[in-house]
Design an enzyme around this catalytic site. Structure first.
Site, PDB file in Angstrom:
ATOM      1  N   ALA A  51      32.665-104.317  -8.231  1.00  0.00           N
ATOM      2  CA  ALA A  51      32.557-103.530  -7.145  1.00  0.00           C
ATOM      3  C   ALA A  51      32.758-103.986  -5.815  1.00  0.00           C
ATOM      4  O   ALA A  51      32.810-103.379  -4.779  1.00  0.00           O
ATOM      5  CB  ALA A  51      31.208-102.741  -7.281  1.00  0.00           C
ATOM      6  N   ASP A  52      32.777-105.496  -5.722  1.00  0.00           N
ATOM      7  CA  ASP A  52      32.919-106.095  -4.587  1.00  0.00           C
ATOM      8  C   ASP A  52      34.328-105.868  -3.991  1.00  0.00           C
ATOM      9  O   ASP A  52      35.157-106.248  -4.540  1.00  0.00           O
ATOM     10  CB  ASP A  52      32.590-107.606  -4.784  1.00  0.00           C
ATOM     11  CG  ASP A  52      32.717-108.244  -3.596  1.00  0.00           C
ATOM     12  OD1 ASP A  52      31.329-108.503  -2.955  1.00  0.00           O
ATOM     13  OD2 ASP A  52      33.563-108.829  -3.008  1.00  0.00           O
ATOM     14  N   ILE A  53      34.309-105.465  -2.774  1.00  0.00           N
ATOM     15  CA  ILE A  53      35.695-105.060  -2.158  1.00  0.00           C
ATOM     16  C   ILE A  53      36.519-106.370  -1.870  1.00  0.00           C
ATOM     17  O   ILE A  53      37.667-106.392  -1.803  1.00  0.00           O
ATOM     18  CB  ILE A  53      35.412-104.366  -0.667  1.00  0.00           C
ATOM     19  CG1 ILE A  53      34.697-102.974  -1.092  1.00  0.00           C
ATOM     20  CG2 ILE A  53      36.695-104.148   0.117  1.00  0.00           C
ATOM     21  CD1 ILE A  53      35.445-102.077  -1.942  1.00  0.00           C
TER      22      ILE A  53
END
Length: 287
Positions: A241-243
């Site tokens: 989920a890390d942008i």
């Protein structure tokens, strides 16, 4: 005062460590002197400042470590934080045969360096979640300046017992959202009261830590994965989920859009069992 020279198995690129540490304004980094001063709490809870200075280079890494007291305890912590007992050549050899070989060649010798304590890491992750990086660092800086300790010009995160005694409004005054204030203080209260034992975490498997921490209000998968990676040094984490990771993959693989999580998961299979290093080097590629 004590001093100790330490030689580390190459490659180990300390200047890249300093580059990454200098992103956080709380870290006492001197790039010209090639050193960082690290605040570490001893077993009594007192802040000790340990200076780590590079003497060698990536191919022959050597360091001069110095402090005032607690040499044995402090050296153990410094070796843990800077991961001096992990051999990066194994990691580089693994990635030389993968789709990330170019990134690993460019950033060869960059180690996975940990936050200075598991509590620091957990608080930073809770405060940083869902914020842009610039404001995230501003908020942690306000938090530490307001409630932490300064010794010899170096700031140290507060103790959980200190934060446990705060009112939510104390953090709201620093521009924390109400929920972020609650998560920060409530988690600190759990630690201070002994409901959550951080000293148990190093002895637990990744999956068990995830199950334990995910039950805490305000701690989601991204936060747990970052605590595992930068609090405990676990080598095989990949926060889908890390942008930043999504943007790095988009750039490296020249994609039109940020990749979906199932695409990232499929890509990452060849990077195991060193997914944490894949994450780190992908972040480095866009910093």
């Amino acid at each position: 005062m004590w001093k100790e020279k330490v030689s580390v198995t190459p490659p180990y690129h300390f200047d890249r460590v300093l580059d990454r540490l200098s992103l956080d304004p709380l870290n006492a980094v001197d790039r010209e002197a090639r050193e960082v001063r690290v605040p570490i709490r001893n077993q009594a809870g007192d802040v000790c400042i340990v200076k780590v200075q590079a003497l060698g280079h990536a191919g022959e890494p050597e360091f001069l470590v110095s402090g005032e007291t607690d040499q044995g305890e402090m050296m153990k912590e410094i070796k843990r934080i800077f991961q001096w007992e992990n051999h990066l050549q194994h990691v580089l050899d693994h990635f030389s045969k993968t789709s990330l070989s170019a990134i690993f060649e460019e950033h060869a010798g960059t180690p996975l360096v940990l936050d200075y304590s598991v509590y620091n890491c957990m608080m930073k992750c809770i405060i940083h979640q869902q914020l842009n990086l610039s404001f995230a660092y501003t908020l942690t800086e306000r938090f530490v300046h307001a409630f932490g300790e300064q010794k010899d010009g170096v700031w140290c995160y507060p103790k959980p017992e200190t934060i446990a005694e705060l009112d939510y409004q104390d953090l709201r005054d620093l521009q924390f959202s109400m929920r972020k204030a609650e998560y920060t203080i409530d988690t600190s209260r759990m630690i201070a009261e002994g409901t959550l034992s951080l000293s148990e975490l190093p002895h637990m498997a990744d999956e068990d830590i995830m199950k334990k921490l995910i039950k805490i209000r305000g701690i989601g998968p991204w936060t747990v994965q970052n605590v595992l990676m930068f609090g405990l040094g676990r080598p095989n984490l990949f926060p889908l989920a890390d942008i930043g990771l999504q943007n790095a993959i988009k750039r490296h693989f020249q994609l039109d859009d940020k990749p979906a999580k199932d695409v990232m998961l499929a890509m990452s299979k060849e990077w195991e069992p060193y997914l944490s290093y894949a994450s780190l080097y992908l972040w480095r590629s866009i910093e």
